[in-house]
Write an enzyme that holds these catalytic residues in place. Structure first.
Site, mmCIF file in Angstrom:
data_model
loop_
_atom_site.group_PDB
_atom_site.id
_atom_site.type_symbol
_atom_site.label_atom_id
_atom_site.label_comp_id
_atom_site.label_asym_id
_atom_site.label_seq_id
_atom_site.Cartn_x
_atom_site.Cartn_y
_atom_site.Cartn_z
ATOM 1 N N LYS A 40 14.176 29.025 37.732
ATOM 2 C CA LYS A 40 13.692 29.116 37.449
ATOM 3 C C LYS A 40 12.808 28.134 38.859
ATOM 4 O O LYS A 40 12.901 26.985 38.991
ATOM 5 C CB LYS A 40 12.997 27.754 36.214
ATOM 6 N N GLY A 45 14.523 21.082 41.824
ATOM 7 C CA GLY A 45 16.050 21.718 41.936
ATOM 8 C C GLY A 45 15.985 22.735 42.778
ATOM 9 O O GLY A 45 15.766 23.329 43.646
ATOM 10 N N CYS A 46 14.967 23.644 42.303
ATOM 11 C CA CYS A 46 14.562 25.126 42.603
ATOM 12 C C CYS A 46 13.858 25.040 43.632
ATOM 13 O O CYS A 46 13.589 25.149 44.781
ATOM 14 C CB CYS A 46 13.809 25.755 41.428
ATOM 15 N N THR A 47 12.794 24.338 43.459
ATOM 16 C CA THR A 47 12.174 23.815 44.761
ATOM 17 C C THR A 47 13.102 23.311 46.205
ATOM 18 O O THR A 47 11.798 23.590 46.943
ATOM 19 C CB THR A 47 10.832 23.102 44.333
ATOM 20 N N ALA A 50 14.566 26.193 47.976
ATOM 21 C CA ALA A 50 13.709 26.933 48.392
ATOM 22 C C ALA A 50 13.251 26.072 49.407
ATOM 23 O O ALA A 50 13.011 27.249 50.733
ATOM 24 C CB ALA A 50 12.614 27.057 47.440
#
Length: 155
Positions: A40, A45-47, A50
């Protein structure tokens, strides 16, 4: 859920990017592509994952690797994510999780005692010949880029 393995042929796909443009895996024919699936956009975590890829893009490019991030987020959300975090690679929207299913990364997950279906955080390095060269499935969001770069330096 059975993710693809090294040596498998990467599924051909077309998905809209953060700008609504249709991107095909065949657009990168003859190049290595890191196809990374993440749950998401704009979550902690995804930030981190990325942004670490963003910060190491020069090293990835030197190794001849393009990056495609895939989630089930709508293109509009991906656009906000890319803009907010100044991402320098393409994000793709797999709202119907069709491509995630083809790669074998869509399946049952559990979080805080709840079970649901979602994207598992797995990355695939697609080789110049269109086959899966390497699968990355054992990493933290903070060291994903290090694991990928270490592999690229070892081959």
């Amino acid at each position: 859920m059975t993710p693809l393995k090294a040596g498998d042929t990467a599924p051909q796909f077309s998905l809209p990017d953060q700008d609504g443009e249709l991107i095909n895996l065949t657009d990168f024919q003859g190049q290595r592509v890191l196809v990374y699936f993440y749950p998401k956009a704009m979550t902690p975590g995804c930030t981190v994952q990325a942004c670490r890829l963003r910060d190491n893009m020069d090293d990835l490019k030197r190794a001849g690797v393009e990056v495609l991030g895939i989630s089930t987020d709508k293109p509009e959300k991906l656009s906000r994510f890319a803009e907010k975090e100044l991402l320098n690679f393409t994000l793709l929207s797999d709202e119907e999780h069709q491509v995630a299913g083809q790669f074998g990364v869509w399946g049952e997950k559990s979080f805080m005692g709840k079970t649901y279906d979602g994207i598992h955080r797995i990355s695939f390095l697609v080789g110049v010949d269109g086959t899966i060269e390497k699968v990355f499935d054992d990493f933290k969001t903070s060291n994903h880029h290090d694991i990928v770069l270490a592999y690229l330096k070892s081959v």
